[in-house]
Design an enzyme around this catalytic site. Structure first.
Site, mmCIF file in Angstrom:
data_model
loop_
_atom_site.group_PDB
_atom_site.id
_atom_site.type_symbol
_atom_site.label_atom_id
_atom_site.label_comp_id
_atom_site.label_asym_id
_atom_site.label_seq_id
_atom_site.Cartn_x
_atom_site.Cartn_y
_atom_site.Cartn_z
ATOM 1 N N ARG A 1 -28.649 -14.903 15.952
ATOM 2 C CA ARG A 1 -27.606 -14.581 14.963
ATOM 3 C C ARG A 1 -26.865 -13.298 15.324
ATOM 4 O O ARG A 1 -25.662 -13.179 15.085
ATOM 5 C CB ARG A 1 -28.241 -14.427 13.565
ATOM 6 C CG ARG A 1 -28.776 -15.731 13.003
ATOM 7 C CD ARG A 1 -29.738 -15.480 11.849
ATOM 8 N NE ARG A 1 -29.077 -14.871 10.704
ATOM 9 C CZ ARG A 1 -29.724 -14.236 9.707
ATOM 10 N NH1 ARG A 1 -31.056 -14.130 9.730
ATOM 11 N NH2 ARG A 1 -29.047 -13.729 8.710
ATOM 12 N N GLU B 1 -0.509 -9.431 6.449
ATOM 13 C CA GLU B 1 0.223 -9.713 7.692
ATOM 14 C C GLU B 1 0.091 -11.181 8.100
ATOM 15 O O GLU B 1 0.061 -11.498 9.288
ATOM 16 C CB GLU B 1 -0.258 -8.796 8.830
ATOM 17 C CG GLU B 1 0.338 -7.421 8.779
ATOM 18 C CD GLU B 1 1.851 -7.432 8.659
ATOM 19 O OE1 GLU B 1 2.517 -7.954 9.553
ATOM 20 O OE2 GLU B 1 2.362 -6.915 7.649
ATOM 21 N N GLY C 1 0.831 -1.196 0.000
ATOM 22 C CA GLY C 1 0.000 0.000 0.000
ATOM 23 C C GLY C 1 0.865 1.245 0.000
ATOM 24 O O GLY C 1 1.913 1.279 0.638
ATOM 25 N N ASP D 1 -1.466 -14.919 6.018
ATOM 26 C CA ASP D 1 -2.699 -15.615 5.642
ATOM 27 C C ASP D 1 -3.239 -16.391 6.850
ATOM 28 O O ASP D 1 -2.491 -17.033 7.585
ATOM 29 C CB ASP D 1 -2.385 -16.591 4.497
ATOM 30 C CG ASP D 1 -3.562 -17.473 4.167
ATOM 31 O OD1 ASP D 1 -4.392 -17.052 3.356
ATOM 32 O OD2 ASP D 1 -3.655 -18.576 4.747
#
Length: 667
Positions: A336, A427, A180, A429
């Protein structure tokens, strides 16, 4: 936090609260000081039209990027004008709520130099970075390698003739890809490359490389750099210039290799410094701890929107022409939504604990004590994975909980989802992270008989004999409210899953082959361990002195909701491991159902405690005043498509269809 004047459509809901909301705001913020700073800065951002963001999803990529550059420059101007502290400046960037190159400059570039640079290097580069006279990014990931950092292909070859490193991208897949801030803005990068001295490869190290001229911003000779293109969603992460970078034999002075840990002398000697290599892991622990804190922010934001809208929305259940039932009163909605509300608080508190862990590890490292480092590394890797995966899923669930209107950009949820989900990959997987935790757990289990005591979050494993045999003591529904009952069930589950994996691994003559074969089971064992950490840290939080009427009781309820929800969701683990019986599982479920009824009257106040401005939430559905329908209607007319009543293209493409004149149309 109030969104302005007018009628409060959620006032009745707020009056139901059985606790002191202002005190809960302080608990959520972490301290009175943190609350006051956040509150002040959030209002500052919300009241400044320069930080407007309601049109973001309608902008083209170029317009969005330029608008982000303008906001970022304006923010820096305000930081200097108001003489904001580092903490206040960080909160300002947080509430502006737009991914920008500054995230990587302050979050990755500066910490890399602080963590890996020598005193001399820090004195040279940090003042420039602090004043933003240079803008930096973190160029590690490549087109061909992300998680496998040791597989990076960029090279840094030492030339003893000129006392320089030659940075090169020898293959297409060695192109830096994703950093980035790299695409269009950064003037400098900490670039990671294979250190090659006298033909010998010394592994991957960081180098400070200037990419663009500080006069006209043009790429320097040998540098090919650009943006990698549009990403998922509208607005969202497209305000960030994720970049591609290729080096063609770019020369840099030898002293631009970050040499805190490893040094290359003028003569081309490679030497370890006095500083232990493990110090670099301190930065990693810091970054991952920040990601866990960010998870609780993103999750709480989605939950705030879904909870408020669930109280506003009414559907079915009208009696004798009376009002319909609030959606939040349906048990299906509660089952939920409320676990996600509880998760937001749980992740907040485990994030607080990780901050403490980072401080503790840093102090130990400075005293050359590395004993807790493997455990701290495993904790941050595992919790990074657990919280980001859960948050990404939860944001999407909140969108569904808002029905059809949740799919509108103006609900704020599609953009929040799109901007958040990369956290599951960057940072580290998430699956790779859990496998790292699993390796640590397998090592810990293998040492159980050796007399070496497990530390920190694995301390429960020292009671392996008891936990392998114990039976859950819950006999009545209310027993599941006892922290010791819940904790022992989670400890037994985590230990038994780790031990089962270790036993299965021992059947393989080649351990690596076994690890690959059993990787799915190992990920589940690592998940169980990480969920235990979250539950135990929530319980520890409740043992602190928590002021305010009813605040502690609400947190106890949320802690039970989180724990029993995780138990219900992973019931197979608890039952197959013999940690609980089917009867106890059914009692736990009954208790969970009754807890939802206790959360219900406090739900709106519990999300108000996050203290988010309407500007930060960026959602018509999540407005503080609950005035949803008029605002949704108003928002629709702002779409550029409604600028004209008859659409552009009517004469060319709609009229010929209606008038059966397609043969003559210019198509």
């Amino acid at each position: 936090m109030e969104g302005g004047g007018g009628v409060d459509h959620l006032a009745d809901e707020r009056q139901k609260a059985r606790f002191d909301v202002d005190e809960m705001k302080i608990v959520w913020a972490g301290s009175r000081h943190a609350f006051e700073v956040s509150d002040r800065v959030a209002r500052l951002v919300a009241s400044d039209p320069a930080f407007r963001k309601d049109n973001r999803t309608m902008l083209s990529r170029k317009e969005l990027f330029k608008s982000t550059l303008k906001k970022t420059a304006y923010a820096w101007k305000r930081i200097m004008e108001l003489r904001l502290t580092e903490e206040e400046a960080s909160r300002l960037r947080f509430f502006i709520d737009e991914p920008a190159y500054t995230d990587l400059h302050w979050g990755m570039f500066v910490p890399a130099i602080k963590g890996q640079g020598t005193e001399e290097q820090q004195q040279k580069w940090l003042p420039l970075a602090y004043k933003m006279q240079i803008i930096g990014c973190y160029a590690q990931t490549e087109l061909g390698h992300g998680s496998n950092v040791q597989g990076l292909e960029t090279t840094a070859t030492f030339d003893p003739q000129t006392d320089e490193f030659i940075i090169d991208s020898p293959t297409l897949t060695s192109s830096k890809w994703w950093p980035g801030g790299l695409g269009k803005v950064s003037t400098h990068a900490v670039a990671y490359a294979r250190l090659i001295v006298n033909g010998q490869d010394h592994g991957v190290h960081g180098f400070i490389v200037q990419l663009r001229s500080l006069e006209d911003h043009m790429p320097l000779p040998g540098i090919t750099v650009g943006d990698i293109g549009m990403k998922f969603g509208s607005g969202a992460y497209n305000s960030m210039d994720n970049g591609v970078l290729r080096f063609d034999h770019v020369r840099i002075p030898r002293n631009q290799m970050l040499m805190r840990v490893l040094q290359v002398t003028r003569e081309g000697k490679v030497m370890q410094s006095d500083v232990p290599r493990q110090l670099i892991y301190g930065t990693m622990v810091f970054v991952r701890q920040t990601i866990v804190s960010d998870a609780s922010c993103a999750l709480s934001r989605a939950v705030c929107i879904a909870t408020r809208y669930s109280a506003v929305r009414r559907q079915f259940g009208s009696q004798n022409g009376g009002p319909e039932t609030q959606v939040i009163d349906y048990k299906t909605q509660q089952s939920r939504l409320f676990p996600l509300l509880a998760s937001a608080y749980a992740f907040r508190f485990v994030g607080e604990w990780l901050k403490w862990l980072y401080t503790d590890v840093t102090q130990r490292l400075q005293a050359n004590d590395f004993s807790t480092l493997p455990e701290a590394h495993a904790c941050t890797a595992g919790l990074k994975s657990l919280t980001t995966s859960a948050t990404a899923d939860a944001i999407e669930e909140c969108r569904k909980l808002c029905g059809g209107h949740g799919y509108l950009s103006s609900s704020g949820l599609p953009e929040l989802f799109a901007v958040y989900i990369p956290a599951c990959t960057y940072e580290g997987d998430n699956t790779v992270m859990l496998l790292q935790v699993a390796r640590f757990l397998m090592k810990t289990v293998s040492q159980l008989g050796s007399g070496k005591q497990p530390v920190g979050s694995t301390a429960y494993m020292s009671r392996a004999e008891h936990l392998m045999q114990c039976c859950c003591s819950a006999q009545r529904v209310e027993d599941w409210l006892k922290p010791n009952v819940v904790l022992e069930a989670f400890e037994a589950r985590a230990l038994r899953m780790s031990v089962a994996c270790a036993q299965n691994l021992s059947k393989f003559s080649n351990p690596e082959e076994g690890f690959a074969e059993l990787s799915a089971d190992l990920v589940e064992a690592a998940t169980a361990h990480c969920q235990l950490i979250v539950v135990s840290k929530f319980i520890e939080k409740l043992q602190q002195d928590i002021p305010g009427k009813g605040v502690k009781e609400q947190l106890q309820t949320l802690c039970s909701v989180y724990s029993l929800y995780v138990l219900h969701k992973h019931l197979g683990d608890f039952l197959s491991g013999g940690c609980i019986t089917p009867k106890q599982a059914s009692l736990a479920n009954e208790q969970l159902r009754s807890l939802y009824s206790q959360v219900r009257p406090n739900a709106i106040a519990l999300v108000d405690a996050f203290n988010y401005t309407d500007h930060y939430l960026g959602s018509v559905l999540g407005r503080y005043d609950g005035n949803v329908y008029p605002k949704l209607y108003e928002e629709a007319w702002k779409d550029p498509l409604n600028d004209s009543v008859v659409p552009d293209g009517y004469h060319e493409y709609i009229r010929p269809v209606l008038k059966q004149q397609l043969r003559n149309a210019r198509l």
